[in-house]
Scaffold this motif. Structure first.
Motif, PDB file in Angstrom:
ATOM      1  N   UNK A 272       4.135  -1.870  -6.981  1.00 55.81           N
ATOM      2  CA  UNK A 272       5.272  -2.773  -6.157  1.00 55.81           C
ATOM      3  C   UNK A 272       4.685  -3.360  -4.936  1.00 55.81           C
ATOM      4  N   UNK A 273       5.161  -3.995  -4.271  1.00 56.58           N
ATOM      5  CA  UNK A 273       4.294  -4.937  -3.384  1.00 56.58           C
ATOM      6  C   UNK A 273       5.673  -5.618  -2.202  1.00 56.58           C
ATOM      7  N   UNK A 274       5.116  -5.492  -1.021  1.00 55.01           N
ATOM      8  CA  UNK A 274       6.264  -5.864   0.080  1.00 55.01           C
ATOM      9  C   UNK A 274       5.667  -6.440   1.180  1.00 55.01           C
ATOM     10  N   UNK A 275       6.513  -7.305   1.941  1.00 58.34           N
ATOM     11  CA  UNK A 275       5.752  -7.697   3.271  1.00 58.34           C
ATOM     12  C   UNK A 275       6.620  -7.277   4.519  1.00 58.34           C
ATOM     13  N   UNK A 276       6.270  -7.632   5.661  1.00 54.13           N
ATOM     14  CA  UNK A 276       6.965  -6.903   6.831  1.00 54.13           C
ATOM     15  C   UNK A 276       7.831  -8.087   7.330  1.00 54.13           C
ATOM     16  N   UNK A 277       8.978  -7.580   7.849  1.00 49.57           N
ATOM     17  CA  UNK A 277       9.879  -8.827   8.481  1.00 49.57           C
ATOM     18  C   UNK A 277       9.452  -9.107  10.030  1.00 49.57           C
ATOM     19  N   UNK A 278       8.455  -8.437  10.608  1.00 49.73           N
ATOM     20  CA  UNK A 278       8.008  -8.846  12.173  1.00 49.73           C
ATOM     21  C   UNK A 278       6.695  -9.359  12.096  1.00 49.73           C
ATOM     22  N   UNK A 279       5.914  -8.555  11.514  1.00 46.98           N
ATOM     23  CA  UNK A 279       4.396  -8.814  11.618  1.00 46.98           C
ATOM     24  C   UNK A 279       3.714  -9.571  10.335  1.00 46.98           C
ATOM     25  N   UNK A 280       3.369 -10.856  10.476  1.00 47.90           N
ATOM     26  CA  UNK A 280       2.798 -11.631   9.163  1.00 47.90           C
ATOM     27  C   UNK A 280       1.567 -10.977   8.759  1.00 47.90           C
ATOM     28  N   UNK A 281       0.715 -10.072   9.587  1.00 45.62           N
ATOM     29  CA  UNK A 281      -0.445  -9.769   8.910  1.00 45.62           C
ATOM     30  C   UNK A 281      -0.190  -8.171   8.253  1.00 45.62           C
ATOM     31  N   UNK A 282       1.206  -7.851   8.168  1.00 47.35           N
ATOM     32  CA  UNK A 282       1.319  -6.640   7.753  1.00 47.35           C
ATOM     33  C   UNK A 282       1.928  -6.358   6.655  1.00 47.35           C
ATOM     34  N   UNK A 283       1.393  -5.617   5.392  1.00 49.51           N
ATOM     35  CA  UNK A 283       1.842  -5.782   3.970  1.00 49.51           C
ATOM     36  C   UNK A 283       1.887  -4.250   3.495  1.00 49.51           C
ATOM     37  N   UNK A 284       2.648  -3.993   2.374  1.00 46.51           N
ATOM     38  CA  UNK A 284       2.813  -2.847   1.846  1.00 46.51           C
ATOM     39  C   UNK A 284       2.279  -3.073   0.164  1.00 46.51           C
ATOM     40  N   UNK A 285       1.665  -1.867  -0.222  1.00 46.24           N
ATOM     41  CA  UNK A 285       1.511  -1.831  -1.738  1.00 46.24           C
ATOM     42  C   UNK A 285       1.960  -0.400  -2.353  1.00 46.24           C
ATOM     43  N   UNK A 286       2.767  -0.499  -3.193  1.00 47.57           N
ATOM     44  CA  UNK A 286       3.296   0.759  -3.974  1.00 47.57           C
ATOM     45  C   UNK A 286       2.283   1.059  -5.175  1.00 47.57           C
ATOM     46  N   UNK A 287       2.323   2.533  -5.162  1.00 49.69           N
ATOM     47  CA  UNK A 287       1.747   2.941  -6.582  1.00 49.69           C
ATOM     48  C   UNK A 287       2.674   4.222  -7.040  1.00 49.69           C
ATOM     49  N   UNK A 288       2.148   4.649  -8.312  1.00 50.80           N
ATOM     50  CA  UNK A 288       3.095   5.579  -9.072  1.00 50.80           C
ATOM     51  C   UNK A 288       1.875   6.593  -9.860  1.00 50.80           C
ATOM     52  N   UNK A 289       0.800   6.720  -9.151  1.00 50.25           N
ATOM     53  CA  UNK A 289      -0.101   7.860  -9.826  1.00 50.25           C
ATOM     54  C   UNK A 289       0.408   9.175  -9.216  1.00 50.25           C
ATOM     55  N   UNK A 290       0.337  10.314 -10.270  1.00 54.95           N
ATOM     56  CA  UNK A 290       0.735  11.826 -10.161  1.00 54.95           C
ATOM     57  C   UNK A 290      -0.268  12.219  -9.027  1.00 54.95           C
ATOM     58  N   UNK A 291       0.378  12.934  -7.933  1.00 57.39           N
ATOM     59  CA  UNK A 291      -0.152  13.472  -6.909  1.00 57.39           C
ATOM     60  C   UNK A 291      -1.078  12.540  -6.096  1.00 57.39           C
TER      61      UNK A 291
END
Length: 821
Positions: A272-291
């Motif tokens: 997954x991937x997402x961006x921030x509603x306030x800071x244009x330099x902020x972003x998020x990346x999601x992973x699904x690996x065990x532990x």
């Protein structure tokens, strides 16, 4: 303890099998018969008559067959659809979603859990993936199916068409498409070669190839996202590993650069991937690996990353579950509050990731593939429990929302009528039409429908971009629409001459006028002859030009003398105008002394009978401006100053030579120019002709209120003072002929700085003399001569390239010209 409560039932059924055989349990497993081909669970039941039926849980929901040889029947009212993506209609509670193996669906407004949805026109057996509902135009929707295929609707879902961007089976199976609420016409879709970009909501696409070995997108979890606060920033990628990177663009997806990988441990494909509603330099990346870390965050455009799911040595110290994560949503009113969509439901942090807990907001613990903030709602696409939404008023507190445009029309009075939906609270809304500020709507406190009219500026006409800018807390959001505005100004009338090239050849003996501004204006002519006789000419022929309407009256030129033409026009909104022009009409023959009359008793132009190639009429007039028949707009006169009116000469008489015409100007004009220009020289006054959108020097020098020049034929002429003109040429010069190519006549201009023996000669490309145009002594000055494409024997020469030469004293200058018959 941090997981959602659940129950698991395990049943072991056993018994003795007697007389075993294989039986087809239902006639057909195809989707067309009510049961999708991908089955997850089967359960038999016994009917009252002792026969058996079957319940089938599949990708399309739940179906049943009442007997073992019956067709499947799909059940309704069971919310089990597996959705990948969802969006909400702007300004209304209606939803668009893409379902696994079941295409794309959209609801009517205000649906509940039992409402029927509408099926989008996608491939019947295709998956439905990401969707986008245009944030400022409820009629525009776009959805997707496998391998990057897209279809769009521009009429609210009534019809759908392919949004072709050159997709292929090398693109990801799960199609990812994303948009921007700030620039809703801009869309992106992920590709194995880079990203696809559209700036017109999927009408056309351009591939932005990412030529970097670290670009490895192509798997089903490849993703692309636009910053929620700055559409210049676009994220895309497939993994963080030794073979692949995440990429970021800072120029609206035109170019991409790889960012750094997470420094903690080596990961791999993202989920997954997402961006921030306030800071244009902020972003998020999601992973699904065990532990392993589930959510990474960057605040510096990917230079560094931190784990906000709290994983250390394979265990989350923050209470985040060890499950797959598909999406993340950060609350704009409190960025420490985040929702994570996982395969076991919604998890929440209220302290920026320091601790996480299951969010029990009434939604089941179902797999969540997308969380999307739209206006005051968060909509959720679950994989197995349908679409959910929650209203959170704080979502709209800090930002403006551009009004939705229901319609922009022009009423019978010419005013512009707006029908708008003002969305949520705003400080003000400013409405522009091009550079014209039409209106300012004051602050609104809540969503409201409004209808109002504003006067149309007199200068506004044609296709115009109407922009609505909503302001709140120093932020602005825009919605716009192109509309056609009919001018409310009085019709702009220009009365031309004969202008056969504008209308038709059979109108060459007709007077014509040009009515600019307004659609299909009412128009009337009144023609008054020199003896006072009036001729009504309301039987009009029309021609639609590029920027105006041209009308021709059926007045045949058959009488000489004075003719006054009055043209009246009224546009559709009742604005009127009138123009009166006086014409002098002369008849030319091929015998005797000839003259061309000028209006208002001015000195006529004398010409010889030998200059008349064919008999006919010549019409002259003076006007304050160029006729629209000759120019789409008045020519830019630059620093030149026009002295007096423009002389218009046209006709159907054939002329073989130039016209020698004297122009006069008064002492007052000279005095005014002398005061403006300290270095005034009367020799800088000359005669100019309007040619191809510009005023070009014909000849002559001012001398005691008079300037005389040779005019090359029909056209529009005026006397100008040109402060940049050289009164006496400083050098010899031979200008390029005009027009070029030509047929049959062209004009040649040259200049000599001192008295000299002058010869102007035309040669063919073999160097043979064709004709001599000038041969004699001439004083210093600027000169004009015409060549009519004939040789010294008076015969027409063939099409081709010719050389013309100026020989003056020891100076010889040559140029080429092209005759095309």
């Amino acid at each position: 303890d941090n997981l959602p409560s659940s129950e698991a039932n395990l049943q072991i059924l056993y018994g003795e099998v007697v007389n075993s055989s294989v039986t087809r349990l239902a006639e057909n497993f195809s989707q067309a018969h009510g049961a999708h081909v991908d089955h997850h669970n089967l359960k038999a039941f016994k009917n009252a008559d002792g026969s058996y039926g079957l319940i089938n849980a599949n990708d399309g929901g739940v179906a049943y067959a009442t007997t073992l040889d019956a067709r499947w029947v799909r059940t309704v009212g069971i919310n089990s659809t597996q959705y990948y993506g969802v969006d909400k209609k702007p300004g209304a509670n209606a939803y668009l979603a893409g379902a696994q193996d079941n295409g794309t669906w959209y609801s009517n407004e205000d649906p509940d859990s039992s409402s029927e949805w509408n099926y989008g026109q996608f491939s019947v057996n295709a998956d439905g993936f990401n969707v986008v509902w245009h944030f400022n135009d409820p009629k525009k929707m776009i959805g997707s199916w496998q391998f990057g295929n897209l279809e769009r609707s521009v009429d609210g879902g009534k019809t759908w068409s392919v949004s072709n961007r050159g997709s292929s089976n090398t693109d990801p199976f799960i199609t990812k498409i994303t948009g921007s609420q700030i620039k809703p016409d801009m869309l992106f879709a992920v590709s194995s070669r880079g990203v696809y970009k559209s700036t017109n909501f999927g009408k056309t696409w351009v591939t932005k190839v990412i030529e970097n070995e670290a670009w490895t997108a192509g798997g089903s979890f490849s993703n692309v996202k636009v910053s929620k606060v700055n559409p210049n920033i676009v994220w895309a990628g497939d993994r963080m590993s030794s073979t692949g990177r995440i990429f970021v663009s800072t120029d609206e997806g035109e170019t991409f650069q790889p960012v750094n990988n997470y420094a903690g441990i080596t990961l791999g494909r993202i989920s997954g991937m997402s961006t921030d509603p306030v800071s244009d330099s902020t972003a998020y990346v999601m992973f699904s690996f065990d532990n392993a870390p589930k959510i990474l965050k960057t605040t510096d455009l990917g230079q560094t990353w931190i784990d906000i799911s709290g994983y250390s040595n394979g265990v989350s110290t923050a209470g985040f579950p060890n499950v797959a994560v598909y999406d993340l949503l950060v609350m704009p009113f409190d960025t420490d509050m985040m929702w994570a969509g996982t395969e076991i439901g919604l998890f929440e942090t209220t302290d920026g990731g320091a601790s996480w807990h299951f969010a029990d907001y009434g939604m089941p613990a179902a797999s969540i593939w997308q969380l999307k903030e739209v206006e005051d709602q968060i909509v959720v696409a679950t994989h197995g429990r349908g679409v959910w939404s929650i209203t959170i008023p704080q979502l709209t507190e800090d930002k403006p929302y551009a009004p939705l445009i229901s319609s922009i029309t022009q009423d019978s009075d010419g005013d512009i009528k707006f029908s708008l939906k003002m969305r949520f609270a705003s400080d003000s809304t400013v409405i522009w039409a091009g550079t014209n500020k039409l209106a300012v709507v004051g602050s609104v406190k809540a969503t409201v429908d409004t209808v109002f009219t504003v006067p149309t500026p007199k200068t506004l006409s044609g296709k115009v971009k109407i922009s609505l800018l909503a302001y709140k807390n120093g932020k602005v959001r825009e919605n716009s629409r192109s509309v056609t505005i009919n001018s409310t100004a009085s019709p702009d009338i220009a009365l031309g001459m004969l202008a056969a090239e504008v209308v038709k050849a059979n109108l060459r003996s007709y007077l014509v006028s040009d009515i600019k501004l307004g659609v299909n204006p009412e128009i009337s002519y009144e023609l008054t002859k020199g003896d006072g006789t009036k001729v009504a000419s309301n039987d009009l022929m029309s021609y639609i030009g590029s920027s105006s309407f041209v009308y021709a009256t059926k007045y045949k030129l058959k009488d000489t003398g004075s003719l006054k033409v009055t043209v009246s026009a009224r546009n559709q909104f009742g604005a009127t105008s009138e123009l009166v022009e006086t014409y002098a009409i002369s008849s030319l023959t091929k015998t005797g002394v000839q003259s061309i009359s000028l209006p208002d008793g001015r000195e006529p132009v004398r010409i010889s009978a030998s200059s008349v190639a064919s008999p006919g009429y010549v019409v002259t007039s003076f006007s304050d401006r160029l006729t629209q028949l000759a120019a789409s707009a008045n020519a830019d006169e630059g620093d030149m100053i026009r002295l007096g009116e423009i002389l218009n000469i046209d006709g159907n008489a054939g002329l073989t030579g130039v016209l020698s015409l004297p122009f006069t100007y008064d002492d007052a004009a000279v005095q005014s120019i002398s005061e403006e220009f300290g270095d005034f020289e009367e020799g800088r006054i000359g005669v100019y002709q309007y040619v191809s959108g510009d005023w070009q020097y014909v000849g002559g020098y001012g001398n005691n209120g008079r300037v005389e020049a040779l005019l090359p034929g029909y056209g529009q002429y005026a006397v100008f003072y040109n402060p940049d003109a050289v009164a006496v040429p400083e050098t010899f010069n031979l200008e390029q002929n005009f027009p070029n190519p030509f047929n049959p006549t062209t004009t040649i201009r040259y200049q000599i700085p001192s008295t000299a023996q002058v010869k102007v000669t035309v040669y063919n490309m073999l160097g043979r003399e064709i004709t001599t145009l000038v041969n004699g002594v001439q004083d210093a000055g600027f000169y004009t001569v015409q060549w009519k494409g004939i040789n010294h024997q008076g015969r027409q020469v063939a099409s081709g390239l010719y050389v013309y030469t100026l020989q003056a004293g020891n100076t010889r200058i040559s140029r080429k010209m092209l005759l095309v018959r």
